[in-house]
Design a protein around this motif. Structure first.
Motif, PDB file in Angstrom:
ATOM      1  N   LYS A 147      70.698 -30.171  60.637  1.00 51.62           N
ATOM      2  CA  LYS A 147      69.438 -29.903  61.341  1.00 51.62           C
ATOM      3  C   LYS A 147      69.593 -29.992  62.863  1.00 51.62           C
ATOM      4  O   LYS A 147      68.660 -29.654  63.603  1.00 51.62           O
ATOM      5  N   LEU A 148      70.767 -30.447  63.321  1.00 50.59           N
ATOM      6  CA  LEU A 148      70.982 -30.653  64.747  1.00 50.59           C
ATOM      7  C   LEU A 148      71.417 -29.374  65.448  1.00 50.59           C
ATOM      8  O   LEU A 148      72.286 -28.643  64.964  1.00 50.59           O
ATOM      9  N   ALA A 149      70.809 -29.147  66.607  1.00 52.51           N
ATOM     10  CA  ALA A 149      71.154 -27.980  67.421  1.00 52.51           C
ATOM     11  C   ALA A 149      72.531 -28.181  68.046  1.00 52.51           C
ATOM     12  O   ALA A 149      73.015 -29.312  68.166  1.00 52.51           O
ATOM     13  N   PRO A 150      73.197 -27.112  68.442  1.00 54.69           N
ATOM     14  CA  PRO A 150      74.494 -27.238  69.123  1.00 54.69           C
ATOM     15  C   PRO A 150      74.385 -28.161  70.343  1.00 54.69           C
ATOM     16  O   PRO A 150      73.480 -28.008  71.165  1.00 54.69           O
ATOM     17  N   GLY A 151      75.264 -29.139  70.426  1.00 56.15           N
ATOM     18  CA  GLY A 151      75.250 -30.065  71.558  1.00 56.15           C
ATOM     19  C   GLY A 151      74.150 -31.104  71.494  1.00 56.15           C
ATOM     20  O   GLY A 151      73.853 -31.761  72.504  1.00 56.15           O
ATOM     21  N   ALA A 152      73.531 -31.286  70.331  1.00 55.73           N
ATOM     22  CA  ALA A 152      72.447 -32.267  70.201  1.00 55.73           C
ATOM     23  C   ALA A 152      72.948 -33.672  70.520  1.00 55.73           C
ATOM     24  O   ALA A 152      74.126 -34.000  70.359  1.00 55.73           O
ATOM     25  N   ILE A 153      72.015 -34.503  70.978  1.00 58.81           N
ATOM     26  CA  ILE A 153      72.283 -35.906  71.270  1.00 58.81           C
ATOM     27  C   ILE A 153      71.781 -36.747  70.101  1.00 58.81           C
ATOM     28  O   ILE A 153      70.658 -36.551  69.620  1.00 58.81           O
ATOM     29  N   VAL A 154      72.610 -37.703  69.653  1.00 59.38           N
ATOM     30  CA  VAL A 154      72.239 -38.582  68.550  1.00 59.38           C
ATOM     31  C   VAL A 154      72.360 -40.026  69.013  1.00 59.38           C
ATOM     32  O   VAL A 154      73.378 -40.422  69.602  1.00 59.38           O
ATOM     33  N   LEU A 155      71.331 -40.812  68.735  1.00 59.75           N
ATOM     34  CA  LEU A 155      71.310 -42.239  69.062  1.00 59.75           C
ATOM     35  C   LEU A 155      71.378 -43.053  67.778  1.00 59.75           C
ATOM     36  O   LEU A 155      70.679 -42.743  66.805  1.00 59.75           O
ATOM     37  N   PHE A 156      72.203 -44.102  67.794  1.00 60.28           N
ATOM     38  CA  PHE A 156      72.313 -45.024  66.664  1.00 60.28           C
ATOM     39  C   PHE A 156      71.995 -46.437  67.156  1.00 60.28           C
ATOM     40  O   PHE A 156      72.717 -46.969  68.016  1.00 60.28           O
ATOM     41  N   HIS A 157      70.955 -47.049  66.614  1.00 61.83           N
ATOM     42  CA  HIS A 157      70.651 -48.419  67.016  1.00 61.83           C
ATOM     43  C   HIS A 157      71.395 -49.412  66.129  1.00 61.83           C
ATOM     44  O   HIS A 157      71.760 -49.120  65.002  1.00 61.83           O
ATOM     45  N   ASP A 158      71.617 -50.616  66.676  1.00 62.51           N
ATOM     46  CA  ASP A 158      72.269 -51.739  65.970  1.00 62.51           C
ATOM     47  C   ASP A 158      73.758 -51.522  65.754  1.00 62.51           C
ATOM     48  O   ASP A 158      74.325 -51.981  64.756  1.00 62.51           O
ATOM     49  N   THR A 159      74.410 -50.874  66.711  1.00 58.41           N
ATOM     50  CA  THR A 159      75.864 -50.707  66.615  1.00 58.41           C
ATOM     51  C   THR A 159      76.606 -52.009  66.902  1.00 58.41           C
ATOM     52  O   THR A 159      77.810 -52.098  66.645  1.00 58.41           O
ATOM     53  N   ASN A 160      75.910 -53.004  67.441  1.00 63.16           N
ATOM     54  CA  ASN A 160      76.561 -54.260  67.807  1.00 63.16           C
ATOM     55  C   ASN A 160      76.127 -55.417  66.911  1.00 63.16           C
ATOM     56  O   ASN A 160      76.209 -56.578  67.310  1.00 63.16           O
ATOM     57  N   VAL A 161      75.654 -55.093  65.713  1.00 58.32           N
ATOM     58  CA  VAL A 161      75.248 -56.137  64.758  1.00 58.32           C
ATOM     59  C   VAL A 161      76.254 -56.151  63.606  1.00 58.32           C
ATOM     60  O   VAL A 161      76.446 -55.141  62.925  1.00 58.32           O
ATOM     61  N   SER A 188      70.893 -55.731  73.436  1.00 59.22           N
ATOM     62  CA  SER A 188      69.791 -55.460  72.506  1.00 59.22           C
ATOM     63  C   SER A 188      70.275 -54.872  71.187  1.00 59.22           C
ATOM     64  O   SER A 188      69.811 -53.815  70.743  1.00 59.22           O
ATOM     65  N   HIS A 189      71.253 -55.534  70.597  1.00 58.89           N
ATOM     66  CA  HIS A 189      71.800 -55.188  69.275  1.00 58.89           C
ATOM     67  C   HIS A 189      72.677 -53.935  69.286  1.00 58.89           C
ATOM     68  O   HIS A 189      73.181 -53.540  68.230  1.00 58.89           O
ATOM     69  N   GLY A 190      72.847 -53.322  70.439  1.00 56.20           N
ATOM     70  CA  GLY A 190      73.749 -52.179  70.542  1.00 56.20           C
ATOM     71  C   GLY A 190      73.056 -50.849  70.319  1.00 56.20           C
ATOM     72  O   GLY A 190      72.203 -50.705  69.443  1.00 56.20           O
ATOM     73  N   LEU A 191      73.425 -49.861  71.131  1.00 53.07           N
ATOM     74  CA  LEU A 191      72.894 -48.502  70.977  1.00 53.07           C
ATOM     75  C   LEU A 191      74.030 -47.524  71.265  1.00 53.07           C
ATOM     76  O   LEU A 191      74.553 -47.465  72.375  1.00 53.07           O
ATOM     77  N   GLY A 192      74.403 -46.756  70.233  1.00 49.31           N
ATOM     78  CA  GLY A 192      75.424 -45.738  70.403  1.00 49.31           C
ATOM     79  C   GLY A 192      74.790 -44.401  70.741  1.00 49.31           C
ATOM     80  O   GLY A 192      73.763 -44.028  70.185  1.00 49.31           O
ATOM     81  N   VAL A 193      75.413 -43.684  71.683  1.00 47.17           N
ATOM     82  CA  VAL A 193      74.912 -42.376  72.130  1.00 47.17           C
ATOM     83  C   VAL A 193      76.070 -41.384  72.063  1.00 47.17           C
ATOM     84  O   VAL A 193      77.135 -41.629  72.643  1.00 47.17           O
ATOM     85  N   LEU A 194      75.871 -40.294  71.348  1.00 45.27           N
ATOM     86  CA  LEU A 194      76.929 -39.271  71.283  1.00 45.27           C
ATOM     87  C   LEU A 194      76.325 -37.875  71.408  1.00 45.27           C
ATOM     88  O   LEU A 194      75.137 -37.664  71.153  1.00 45.27           O
ATOM     89  N   GLN A 195      77.179 -36.941  71.810  1.00 49.53           N
ATOM     90  CA  GLN A 195      76.797 -35.527  71.869  1.00 49.53           C
ATOM     91  C   GLN A 195      77.724 -34.744  70.944  1.00 49.53           C
ATOM     92  O   GLN A 195      78.938 -34.971  70.930  1.00 49.53           O
ATOM     93  N   LEU A 196      77.132 -33.851  70.156  1.00 47.06           N
ATOM     94  CA  LEU A 196      77.943 -33.045  69.245  1.00 47.06           C
ATOM     95  C   LEU A 196      78.962 -32.216  70.024  1.00 47.06           C
ATOM     96  O   LEU A 196      78.707 -31.808  71.172  1.00 47.06           O
TER      97      LEU A 196
END
Length: 330
Positions: A147-161, A188-196
């Protein structure tokens, strides 16, 4: 990187803050990233009390964006967020309808069911914050990836738990090796940010690219803003508790005043009762004294035979009437 937008976001003040506070350290970044990406469609998986989602929406309004926003959640909780009743959704929905209903929707359903309502390659910004087991978050990412557009940004919370069966950290480590345009906030429990990887050149975020000298600056900057946000929230909680205690003190003071008035009334009644008892005692003493005087008087002694004769006559009279009654019956 837009320095002006970075300075502006330092003044961001969320209009809605509710417990829990796990996401509050990332609210300035949420306000900034949605303006940086300016997505046509933004989706959040896992909204709970709305701290993150309403910050995204507030920034859409304040930035004059044309984004359409969607929050997906059952609003029933899970093993990590805890289970809760409809009061959480009622509160979230009320705030949403009042402020954001003209461009936002709340989808109360499981994540995999909601995915069917979005076209492939339509979502430009996705935030994943549902059940945090490795299996659950992996399934969320894989389900929504088409469902993600080309180059979409995805955030993941709690990467540091790394406790209580949290597994976002594990998926995040795997994704970092696949999507090199990424960074991680550890506060704040970690937040991962990536771009496709399939981002068109014009959509690539320079500060997110491997080796970017700006990456650590972004991490440090938003960690500092997040710390300020948490301090403001902590202060607001202290002020809220102080106000509540102040109201409680007012209620207790009023109750104490009423109790003092009751005690005062009771004291008055006791005083009046003691006064009446004293009057009765005085009258009794006077009557006893008067009776004593009568019995010790000469006239009382002289009339003693007459009083005795009266008693005898009354006794004989009762006996006579009794005898007459018995004769009639016989």
């Amino acid at each position: 990187m837009n320095i002006k937008s970075l300075l502006e976001v330092s003044e961001f003040s969320p209009s809605s803050l509710q417990a829990p506070d796990a996401w509050m350290g990332h609210l300035p970044f949420a306000a900034w990233i949605i303006r940086e990406v300016s997505p046509k469609v933004f989706v959040e998986l896992g909204t709970h009390s709305g701290n993150s989602y309403f910050s995204f929406c507030q920034s859409v309004v304040e930035g004059g964006l044309s984004s359409k926003c969607f929050a997906v959640d059952t609003w029933q909780g899970d093993e990590h967020a805890g289970h809760y009743g409809d009061d959480i959704f009622t509160q979230v929905n009320a705030h949403h309808q009042q402020h954001y209903a003209h461009f936002s929707r709340l989808l109360r359903m499981p994540f995999n069911e909601a995915a069917a309502y979005f076209s492939d390659e339509s979502i430009e910004l996705l935030h994943i914050d549902g059940l945090h087991t490795y299996e659950a978050v992996t399934d969320d990412f894989e389900t929504w990836l088409p469902k993600l557009a080309p180059g979409a940004i995805v955030l993941f919370h709690d990467t540091n738990v790394r406790e209580r069966n949290f597994g976002v950290w594990r998926l995040w480590e795997e994704l970092q090796g696949v999507y090199l345009a990424n960074l991680e906030f550890v506060h704040s429990h970690g937040l991962g940010v990536l771009q496709l990887n399939n981002a068109p050149a014009q959509k690539k975020l320079p500060w997110l690219q491997p080796g970017s000298p700006e990456k650590q600056d972004v991490i440090n900057y938003f960690a500092a803003l997040g710390s300020r946000q948490l301090e403001r929230y902590g202060l607001s909680q202290v002020e809220s508790r102080a106000d509540e205690q102040g109201r409680h003190i007012v209620v207790l003071t009023q109750a104490l005043t009423e109790r003092e008035e009751q005690v005062k009334s009771l004291d008055q009644l006791v005083t009046e009762r003691d006064g009446r008892i004293n009057s009765i005692m005085v009258e009794r003493d006077a009557a006893v004294h008067h009776l004593h005087d009568i019995r010790n008087s000469r006239s009382w002694r002289l009339t003693a035979p007459l009083r005795f004769l009266k008693v005898c006559v009354l006794r004989l009279r009762r006996q006579f009437f009794t005898l007459c009654h018995l004769i009639r019956l016989g």
